[in-house]
Design an enzyme around this catalytic site. Structure first.
Site, PDB file in Angstrom:
ATOM      1  N   CYS A 163       0.811  -1.221   0.000  1.00  0.00           N
ATOM      2  CA  CYS A 163       0.000   0.000   0.000  1.00  0.00           C
ATOM      3  C   CYS A 163       0.843   1.269   0.000  1.00  0.00           C
ATOM      4  O   CYS A 163       0.311   2.374  -0.058  1.00  0.00           O
ATOM      5  CB  CYS A 163      -0.937  -0.012   1.189  1.00  0.00           C
ATOM      6  SG  CYS A 163      -1.869  -1.549   1.248  1.00  0.00           S
ATOM      7  N   HIS A 302      -2.642   8.080   5.965  1.00  0.00           N
ATOM      8  CA  HIS A 302      -2.895   6.765   5.365  1.00  0.00           C
ATOM      9  C   HIS A 302      -4.339   6.383   5.708  1.00  0.00           C
ATOM     10  O   HIS A 302      -5.054   5.874   4.869  1.00  0.00           O
ATOM     11  CB  HIS A 302      -1.885   5.748   5.897  1.00  0.00           C
ATOM     12  CG  HIS A 302      -1.913   4.433   5.201  1.00  0.00           C
ATOM     13  ND1 HIS A 302      -1.843   4.320   3.841  1.00  0.00           N
ATOM     14  CD2 HIS A 302      -2.026   3.162   5.684  1.00  0.00           C
ATOM     15  CE1 HIS A 302      -1.905   3.032   3.500  1.00  0.00           C
ATOM     16  NE2 HIS A 302      -2.023   2.321   4.594  1.00  0.00           N
ATOM     17  N   GLU A 313      -0.996   5.447  13.536  1.00  0.00           N
ATOM     18  CA  GLU A 313      -0.697   6.642  12.743  1.00  0.00           C
ATOM     19  C   GLU A 313      -0.951   7.911  13.553  1.00  0.00           C
ATOM     20  O   GLU A 313      -0.143   8.845  13.535  1.00  0.00           O
ATOM     21  CB  GLU A 313      -1.524   6.654  11.444  1.00  0.00           C
ATOM     22  CG  GLU A 313      -1.134   7.826  10.540  1.00  0.00           C
ATOM     23  CD  GLU A 313      -1.780   7.795   9.160  1.00  0.00           C
ATOM     24  OE1 GLU A 313      -2.717   6.991   8.956  1.00  0.00           O
ATOM     25  OE2 GLU A 313      -1.343   8.579   8.297  1.00  0.00           O
ATOM     26  N   LYS A 334      -9.297   7.983   1.817  1.00  0.00           N
ATOM     27  CA  LYS A 334      -9.878   6.618   1.799  1.00  0.00           C
ATOM     28  C   LYS A 334     -11.298   6.594   2.358  1.00  0.00           C
ATOM     29  O   LYS A 334     -12.035   5.648   2.121  1.00  0.00           O
ATOM     30  CB  LYS A 334      -8.985   5.662   2.589  1.00  0.00           C
ATOM     31  CG  LYS A 334      -7.636   5.407   1.922  1.00  0.00           C
ATOM     32  CD  LYS A 334      -6.778   4.438   2.713  1.00  0.00           C
ATOM     33  CE  LYS A 334      -5.407   4.252   2.080  1.00  0.00           C
ATOM     34  NZ  LYS A 334      -4.500   5.421   2.298  1.00  0.00           N
ATOM     35  N   HIS A 339      -9.713   1.899  -0.015  1.00  0.00           N
ATOM     36  CA  HIS A 339      -8.260   1.720  -0.026  1.00  0.00           C
ATOM     37  C   HIS A 339      -7.819   1.182  -1.393  1.00  0.00           C
ATOM     38  O   HIS A 339      -8.088   0.035  -1.733  1.00  0.00           O
ATOM     39  CB  HIS A 339      -7.859   0.756   1.094  1.00  0.00           C
ATOM     40  CG  HIS A 339      -6.394   0.745   1.388  1.00  0.00           C
ATOM     41  ND1 HIS A 339      -5.438   1.204   0.500  1.00  0.00           N
ATOM     42  CD2 HIS A 339      -5.715   0.332   2.483  1.00  0.00           C
ATOM     43  CE1 HIS A 339      -4.249   1.072   1.043  1.00  0.00           C
ATOM     44  NE2 HIS A 339      -4.380   0.549   2.250  1.00  0.00           N
ATOM     45  N   PHE A 398       1.858  -3.358   3.998  1.00  0.00           N
ATOM     46  CA  PHE A 398       2.223  -4.647   4.572  1.00  0.00           C
ATOM     47  C   PHE A 398       3.697  -4.909   4.242  1.00  0.00           C
ATOM     48  O   PHE A 398       4.163  -4.586   3.144  1.00  0.00           O
ATOM     49  CB  PHE A 398       1.380  -5.779   3.971  1.00  0.00           C
ATOM     50  CG  PHE A 398      -0.024  -5.860   4.527  1.00  0.00           C
ATOM     51  CD1 PHE A 398      -0.461  -5.051   5.565  1.00  0.00           C
ATOM     52  CD2 PHE A 398      -0.924  -6.787   4.004  1.00  0.00           C
ATOM     53  CE1 PHE A 398      -1.756  -5.138   6.066  1.00  0.00           C
ATOM     54  CE2 PHE A 398      -2.221  -6.889   4.499  1.00  0.00           C
ATOM     55  CZ  PHE A 398      -2.639  -6.055   5.533  1.00  0.00           C
TER      56      PHE A 398
END
Lengths: 413, 81
Positions: A163, A302, A313, A334, A339, A398
């Site tokens: 991502c 994010h 975050e 998002k 996403h 990830f």
């Protein structure tokens, strides 16, 4: 060599609009691009929602032969790249294409093609796998396709940092320009993986929300958030050295001031508690930009709407920005488009440039009740005008990849 | 005749062409812009349809639609024996 790097073209294909104008209007208005899955029958499945691009017809953009050669993620990416190059008004016949490069990110590349061909393999045998399977499926093939489309023979890269891939693709392009390896870069990300395999994988690791209310599914930083919504799309930018842009009298939309990266080296999918890796990537980007913390006017988070990402975050933002965090508006794109995985950083970068241009921050929609652990100014439900010089954008993937990038408006150019 | 029809159909599918653009004498590379990936797809489709092998070395003898039809016919004859 230490060139300044500017943005001269943008192109986007998103769940809330194809093309820059429709995306801009929808984003500023807080339009929700999430709905019940149409790609396959998900009626009886746990996850029923996604952010699909329903009005994209490849026949509007490609010949039948081209369509047969491209996975959907490539189609979305090329359409976005065409718009960005067109808007930049680059004259490809006049510039040295040896100094024009391409850098695109994707999380999983042509996984839709992989799924289709695997079914044929299992049903009929090896001889029934499409001869084009490999060049349709490879994650780097969008970069190759864009290079062919525009004749770009300069540096070419395809980060696959999950991502964070879209932000990394732009960050790599920025560095190549900064240090003089290229004069123009087409950079961004594309993803299209709304299929049963990907949904099952994310569902079974409890990453996706099982909400059945499209308006309250992607709700970053909400106390009741329950996972992200998978989306698809592509965002592409034309980046140039300032010198090159000025020489050809280009319309400069904004500037990239800095880029920072770090790896958690902690867990395959979870970020470090407290967000140590995110603190480092944000600090690295701000350092690279030669800015003080207080000069960041907003953060495009994010902000996935998962329990762990959002918590870490916000913790990272509070730790790094300290008292400035109280005055720092932050939002999550998002919340509107879900996403977009390897495309998210690229589409969100475009969002940042549009916010800088309009001096207006888009809202975070979906979120109702802010998690008491995560109290920041999220622009809930409504965007607002702000004086914006610099916006920081975060992407975390990830594998522990953390990427942050700082965009500035064009006022000093 | 059926072989010609099927060969034309496979070329149409891969290249996104209509039937009137493909004749027996049509040159695959010069006129239709067939490249190596297109050819791989066309040969694979014909292999599966006729249960024959069309190895890469056959490509050296194929330039026109007629060449391709002949190769398929020969492979089918070999199969009969």
């Amino acid at each position: 060599m230490n060139n300044r790097v500017v943005i001269t073209g943008l192109g986007v294909v998103s769940p809330i609009g194809i093309g820059l104008d429709s995306f801009e209007k929808a984003m500023m208005a807080g339009k929700c691009g999430i709905d019940f899955i149409k790609a396959y029958d998900a009626t009886n499945e746990k996850v029923k929602l996604a952010a699909e691009i329903l009005d994209f017809d490849p026949q509007d953009y490609f010949s039948r032969k081209q369509i047969g050669r491209m996975d959907r993620f490539v189609q979305l990416g090329i359409v976005a790249a065409r718009e960005a190059v067109k808007e930049s008004r680059l004259n490809l016949k006049e510039i040295d294409l040896n100094y024009v490069g391409v850098s695109t990110g994707t999380g999983v590349g042509g996984i839709g093609t992989l799924l289709k061909e695997t079914k044929k393999l299992m049903k009929n045998g090896l001889n029934y796998v499409n001869a084009l399977f490999i060049p349709k499926f490879l994650p780097n093939i969008l970069t190759g396709n864009i290079a062919i489309e525009f004749g770009a023979m300069g540096p070419s890269y395809s980060p696959t940092t999950a991502c964070a891939a879209g932000t990394d693709a732009i960050g790599i392009a920025y560095k190549l320009l900064k240090y003089g390896e290229a004069k123009v870069m087409i950079a961004g990300g594309a993803e299209s993986c709304i299929n049963p395999l990907m949904i099952a994988g994310f569902t079974n690791m409890n990453a996706l929300t099982q909400s059945t209310n499209p308006k309250k599914a992607s709700m970053p930083f909400d106390v009741n958030r329950s996972g992200f919504v998978l989306g698809e799309g592509a965002g592409m930018l034309v980046l140039e050295t300032l010198e090159h842009a000025l020489e050809r009298k280009a319309n400069i939309l904004g500037e990239i001031l800095g880029y920072g990266q770090s790896c958690d080296a902690y867990h395959l999918t979870s970020s470090t508690p407290g967000g140590a890796g995110a603190i480092k990537s944000m600090a690295n980007a701000i350092d690279d930009a030669n800015l003080k913390i207080s000069q960041i006017d907003s953060i495009n988070t994010h902000g996935t709407s998962t329990l762990i990402n959002d918590k870490n975050e916000v913790h990272a933002i509070m730790s790094l920005f300290k008292e400035h965090a109280i005055h720092l508006p932050v939002n999550s794109t998002k919340s509107m488009i879900g996403h977009l995985q390897g495309a998210s950083g690229a589409v969100e970068a475009i969002g940042c440039i549009l916010e800088l241009k309009n001096q207006y921050l888009h809202p975070t929609i979906g979120t109702q009740t802010i998690d008491p652990d995560s109290v920041l100014d999220y622009l809930l439900g409504k965007g607002r005008p702000e004086r914006l010089n610099c916006i920081l954008s975060n992407s975390f993937g990830f594998g522990g990849h953390n990427s942050s990038i700082v965009f500035a408006n064009n006022h000093s150019l | 005749m059926n072989i010609l029809k099927n060969v034309i159909k496979e070329i149409m599918d891969v290249m996104g062409l209509s039937p009137e653009e493909i004749q027996l004498s049509t040159h695959l590379y010069d006129e239709l812009d067939v490249d190596s990936l297109d050819m791989s797809q066309i040969l694979l489709a014909l292999e599966n349809q006729y249960k024959i092998d069309l190895p890469d070395e056959e490509l050296d003898h194929i330039e026109t639609v007629e060449d391709l039809v002949k190769v398929v016919e020969e492979k089918l004859k070999d199969k009969e024996y």
